[in-house]
Design a protein around this motif. Structure first.
Motif, PDB file in Angstrom:
ATOM      1  N   GLY A   1       0.795  -1.221   0.000  1.00 35.88           N
ATOM      2  CA  GLY A   1       0.000   0.000   0.000  1.00 35.88           C
ATOM      3  C   GLY A   1       0.824   1.266   0.000  1.00 35.88           C
ATOM      4  N   ARG A   2       2.058   1.186  -0.483  1.00 33.46           N
ATOM      5  CA  ARG A   2       2.935   2.355  -0.543  1.00 33.46           C
ATOM      6  C   ARG A   2       3.040   2.874  -1.984  1.00 33.46           C
ATOM      7  NH1 ARG A   2       6.478  -1.306   2.524  1.00 33.46           N
ATOM      8  NH2 ARG A   2       7.562  -1.707   0.544  1.00 33.46           N
ATOM      9  N   ARG A   3       3.424   4.146  -2.109  1.00 32.91           N
ATOM     10  CA  ARG A   3       3.924   4.723  -3.361  1.00 32.91           C
ATOM     11  C   ARG A   3       2.867   5.033  -4.415  1.00 32.91           C
ATOM     12  NH1 ARG A   3       8.574   1.465  -6.682  1.00 32.91           N
ATOM     13  NH2 ARG A   3       8.560   2.589  -8.645  1.00 32.91           N
ATOM     14  N   PHE A   4       1.874   4.164  -4.609  1.00 35.08           N
ATOM     15  CA  PHE A   4       0.970   4.300  -5.746  1.00 35.08           C
ATOM     16  C   PHE A   4      -0.319   5.046  -5.428  1.00 35.08           C
ATOM     17  CE2 PHE A   4       3.633   0.621  -6.622  1.00 35.08           C
ATOM     18  CZ  PHE A   4       4.062   0.913  -7.906  1.00 35.08           C
ATOM     19  N   GLY A   5      -0.582   5.313  -4.161  1.00 39.50           N
ATOM     20  CA  GLY A   5      -1.822   5.967  -3.791  1.00 39.50           C
ATOM     21  C   GLY A   5      -3.013   5.035  -3.923  1.00 39.50           C
ATOM     22  N   GLN A   6      -4.207   5.582  -3.751  1.00 35.69           N
ATOM     23  CA  GLN A   6      -5.438   4.800  -3.816  1.00 35.69           C
ATOM     24  C   GLN A   6      -6.404   5.408  -4.818  1.00 35.69           C
ATOM     25  OE1 GLN A   6      -6.925   4.686   0.214  1.00 35.69           O
ATOM     26  NE2 GLN A   6      -5.644   2.929   0.743  1.00 35.69           N
ATOM     27  N   VAL A   7      -7.143   4.531  -5.479  1.00 39.44           N
ATOM     28  CA  VAL A   7      -8.190   4.974  -6.406  1.00 39.44           C
ATOM     29  C   VAL A   7      -9.476   5.042  -5.589  1.00 39.44           C
ATOM     30  CG1 VAL A   7      -9.291   4.587  -8.637  1.00 39.44           C
ATOM     31  CG2 VAL A   7      -6.955   3.777  -8.246  1.00 39.44           C
ATOM     32  N   THR A   8      -9.652   6.138  -4.887  1.00 41.74           N
ATOM     33  CA  THR A   8     -10.735   6.225  -3.904  1.00 41.74           C
ATOM     34  C   THR A   8     -12.116   6.277  -4.546  1.00 41.74           C
ATOM     35  OG1 THR A   8     -10.449   8.631  -3.866  1.00 41.74           O
ATOM     36  CG2 THR A   8      -9.253   7.357  -2.208  1.00 41.74           C
ATOM     37  N   SER A   9     -12.204   6.679  -5.824  1.00 46.26           N
ATOM     38  CA  SER A   9     -13.504   6.783  -6.482  1.00 46.26           C
ATOM     39  C   SER A   9     -13.966   5.469  -7.099  1.00 46.26           C
ATOM     40  CB  SER A   9     -13.455   7.866  -7.566  1.00 46.26           C
ATOM     41  OG  SER A   9     -12.418   7.603  -8.486  1.00 46.26           O
ATOM     42  N   CYS A  10     -13.170   4.395  -6.944  1.00 42.97           N
ATOM     43  CA  CYS A  10     -13.549   3.086  -7.468  1.00 42.97           C
ATOM     44  C   CYS A  10     -13.789   2.133  -6.295  1.00 42.97           C
ATOM     45  CB  CYS A  10     -12.444   2.530  -8.369  1.00 42.97           C
ATOM     46  SG  CYS A  10     -12.809   0.902  -9.067  1.00 42.97           S
ATOM     47  N   SER A  11     -14.936   1.457  -6.311  1.00 41.55           N
ATOM     48  CA  SER A  11     -15.291   0.583  -5.191  1.00 41.55           C
ATOM     49  C   SER A  11     -14.702  -0.818  -5.318  1.00 41.55           C
ATOM     50  CB  SER A  11     -16.814   0.485  -5.072  1.00 41.55           C
ATOM     51  OG  SER A  11     -17.370  -0.062  -6.270  1.00 41.55           O
ATOM     52  N   ALA A  12     -14.157  -1.167  -6.473  1.00 41.73           N
ATOM     53  CA  ALA A  12     -13.607  -2.512  -6.662  1.00 41.73           C
ATOM     54  C   ALA A  12     -12.317  -2.689  -5.865  1.00 41.73           C
ATOM     55  CB  ALA A  12     -13.337  -2.769  -8.144  1.00 41.73           C
ATOM     56  N   ASP A  13     -12.092  -3.910  -5.402  1.00 42.60           N
ATOM     57  CA  ASP A  13     -10.853  -4.201  -4.683  1.00 42.60           C
ATOM     58  C   ASP A  13      -9.659  -4.149  -5.633  1.00 42.60           C
ATOM     59  OD1 ASP A  13     -12.220  -4.637  -2.306  1.00 42.60           O
ATOM     60  OD2 ASP A  13     -12.434  -6.790  -2.674  1.00 42.60           O
ATOM     61  N   PRO A  14      -8.535  -3.600  -5.174  1.00 34.85           N
ATOM     62  CA  PRO A  14      -7.339  -3.548  -6.029  1.00 34.85           C
ATOM     63  C   PRO A  14      -6.872  -4.944  -6.424  1.00 34.85           C
ATOM     64  CG  PRO A  14      -7.100  -2.113  -4.112  1.00 34.85           C
ATOM     65  CD  PRO A  14      -8.314  -2.940  -3.872  1.00 34.85           C
ATOM     66  N   LEU A  15      -6.260  -5.039  -7.601  1.00 35.71           N
ATOM     67  CA  LEU A  15      -5.711  -6.306  -8.054  1.00 35.71           C
ATOM     68  C   LEU A  15      -4.514  -6.712  -7.201  1.00 35.71           C
ATOM     69  CD1 LEU A  15      -5.746  -5.873 -11.944  1.00 35.71           C
ATOM     70  CD2 LEU A  15      -7.436  -7.013 -10.493  1.00 35.71           C
ATOM     71  N   THR A  16      -4.367  -8.006  -7.004  1.00 34.98           N
ATOM     72  CA  THR A  16      -3.200  -8.551  -6.323  1.00 34.98           C
ATOM     73  C   THR A  16      -2.109  -8.823  -7.353  1.00 34.98           C
ATOM     74  OG1 THR A  16      -4.566  -9.581  -4.616  1.00 34.98           O
ATOM     75  CG2 THR A  16      -2.342 -10.464  -4.928  1.00 34.98           C
ATOM     76  N   ALA A  17      -0.910  -8.380  -7.073  1.00 35.43           N
ATOM     77  CA  ALA A  17       0.195  -8.623  -7.998  1.00 35.43           C
ATOM     78  C   ALA A  17       0.495 -10.119  -8.070  1.00 35.43           C
ATOM     79  CB  ALA A  17       1.439  -7.868  -7.551  1.00 35.43           C
ATOM     80  N   PRO A  18       0.764 -10.640  -9.263  1.00 34.22           N
ATOM     81  CA  PRO A  18       1.152 -12.055  -9.358  1.00 34.22           C
ATOM     82  C   PRO A  18       2.499 -12.290  -8.698  1.00 34.22           C
ATOM     83  CG  PRO A  18       1.460 -10.947 -11.455  1.00 34.22           C
ATOM     84  CD  PRO A  18       0.761  -9.971 -10.569  1.00 34.22           C
ATOM     85  N   ALA A  19       2.795 -13.549  -8.410  1.00 33.52           N
ATOM     86  CA  ALA A  19       4.092 -13.897  -7.842  1.00 33.52           C
ATOM     87  C   ALA A  19       5.187 -13.647  -8.873  1.00 33.52           C
ATOM     88  CB  ALA A  19       4.104 -15.356  -7.410  1.00 33.52           C
ATOM     89  N   LEU A  20       6.310 -13.191  -8.401  1.00 32.11           N
ATOM     90  CA  LEU A  20       7.448 -13.009  -9.289  1.00 32.11           C
ATOM     91  C   LEU A  20       7.962 -14.365  -9.769  1.00 32.11           C
ATOM     92  CD1 LEU A  20       9.261 -10.243  -7.282  1.00 32.11           C
ATOM     93  CD2 LEU A  20       8.712 -10.061  -9.718  1.00 32.11           C
ATOM     94  N   PRO A  21       8.561 -14.404 -10.960  1.00 33.92           N
ATOM     95  CA  PRO A  21       9.153 -15.663 -11.419  1.00 33.92           C
ATOM     96  C   PRO A  21      10.306 -16.070 -10.518  1.00 33.92           C
ATOM     97  CG  PRO A  21       9.745 -13.859 -12.880  1.00 33.92           C
ATOM     98  CD  PRO A  21       8.719 -13.323 -11.947  1.00 33.92           C
ATOM     99  N   THR A  22      10.655 -17.339 -10.550  1.00 33.17           N
ATOM    100  CA  THR A  22      11.730 -17.842  -9.682  1.00 33.17           C
ATOM    101  C   THR A  22      13.115 -17.497 -10.219  1.00 33.17           C
ATOM    102  OG1 THR A  22      11.623 -19.967 -10.848  1.00 33.17           O
ATOM    103  CG2 THR A  22      10.309 -19.730  -8.836  1.00 33.17           C
ATOM    104  N   VAL A  23      13.171 -17.010 -11.460  1.00 35.14           N
ATOM    105  CA  VAL A  23      14.456 -16.601 -12.032  1.00 35.14           C
ATOM    106  C   VAL A  23      14.539 -15.090 -12.028  1.00 35.14           C
ATOM    107  CG1 VAL A  23      14.632 -18.658 -13.471  1.00 35.14           C
ATOM    108  CG2 VAL A  23      13.511 -16.614 -14.374  1.00 35.14           C
TER     109      VAL A  23
END
Length: 321
Positions: A286-308
């Motif tokens: 929840g740092r750096r990017f701010g919040q889209v307060t006018s949108c009621s949808a839950d923020p997307l979860t970032a996918p897992a990084l690749p193992t390489v």
């Protein structure tokens, strides 16, 4: 007497060789829960056209009785997003407070700088069709750490060429310039052809170009460009002839080759593995990017990084380091 062309090109012909061109097929990618797009950039053998590093073509699609586009809040770094609609309506909301519908013939441009979040949602009451483009532009080093910004352009410059209408989406073309902010030499033009015809487009020889169609088909040299493919044209051309057997909607993208090597992963454009890791951590915390307060949808979860380890690639997709 030996001509300059003979001296430069070996004396066998008096003209330069034709610059490289290649027709590349796109592929389908799901976007959000309800939309599938045709991704034309990046591809394995071509990562960029100028600073254009991402091209998605969505629709035409019948969304009557359906939610339409529903892309929940998500982050971006190091890029600009460019949205162009020819049918439908999408509402852009972001973490700098923008809440802006976009309709056909209008342009949305968002500059992420060091970080921004946004959502793209069809409103509950929306037109029955949806058709458009979303593109990304890689920001150069001197711009990618700046403050995020958003622009909406309800009117763009238009030119006529016979039975074709040309709208300048970004950059300068012929005698007109788009009001959209750009940070490297580039151009984007939509050409709507209303019937059979031949159209000669003046090009910048220092630019490389990509040609795609949103509808219809056109012949460019030996290639026939139809929806779902991208024709790449290497630098060195002064003009381009587009032959249209009938109605068509053509997009011309171009720019000086972008020489900074990029790491692109999920919604981030960076320069190193460490930058991408940090951006993901900041988004999830929840740092750096701010919040889209006018949108009621839950923020997307970032996918897992690749193992390489993520490695930088040049504009042709070659891995570096």
């Amino acid at each position: 007497m030996v001509s300059v062309e003979d001296q430069l090109y070996g004396g066998t012909v008096a003209t330069a060789p034709e610059p490289e061109s290649v027709l590349l097929p796109g592929h389908d990618v799901p976007l959000g829960r309800y939309t599938t797009v045709r991704r034309l950039l990046p591809q394995r053998q071509l990562r960029m056209v100028g600073a254009w590093c991402f091209v998605d073509h969505f629709g035409p699609e019948d969304v009557s009785g359906r939610p339409g586009m529903q892309v929940a809040p998500h982050p971006h770094t190091g890029l600009q997003t460019v949205t162009w609609l020819v049918d439908g309506e999408i509402v852009h909301r972001d973490s700098v407070g923008s809440d802006q519908p976009i309709r056909p013939g209008q342009l949305n441009l968002m500059s992420s700088g060091h970080g921004i979040a946004h959502s793209e949602m069809s409103p509950a009451e929306h037109p029955p069709g949806m058709h458009g483009l979303q593109l990304w532009v890689a920001l150069p080093e001197e711009e990618r750490h700046g403050e995020p910004r958003f622009e909406h352009h309800a009117k763009l410059p238009v030119l006529q060429d016979g039975n074709a209408t040309l709208t300048v989406l970004a950059g300068r073309f012929r005698s007109v310039e788009s009001p959209a902010s750009v940070h490297t030499p580039l151009v984007a033009v939509e050409m709507v052809v209303r019937g059979p015809g031949s159209h000669r487009l003046t090009l910048e020889p220092a630019f490389e170009y990509g040609v795609l169609t949103m509808s219809g088909a056109v012949d460019v040299g030996d290639a026939t460009v139809t929806p779902g493919s991208l024709l790449y044209l290497a630098p060195g051309r002064l003009e381009l002839t587009v032959e249209a057997p009938g109605e068509a909607r053509v997009i011309l993208l171009g720019g000086e080759p972008f020489e900074e090597d990029l790491v692109m992963w999920w919604n981030f454009v960076g320069r190193s593995h460490e930058e991408i890791v940090q951006a993901r951590e900041d988004w999830m915390a929840g740092r750096r990017f701010g919040q889209v307060t006018s949108c009621s949808a839950d923020p997307l979860t970032a996918p897992a990084l690749p193992t390489v380890r993520l490695k930088a690639r040049d504009r042709h997709g070659r891995t570096l380091g």
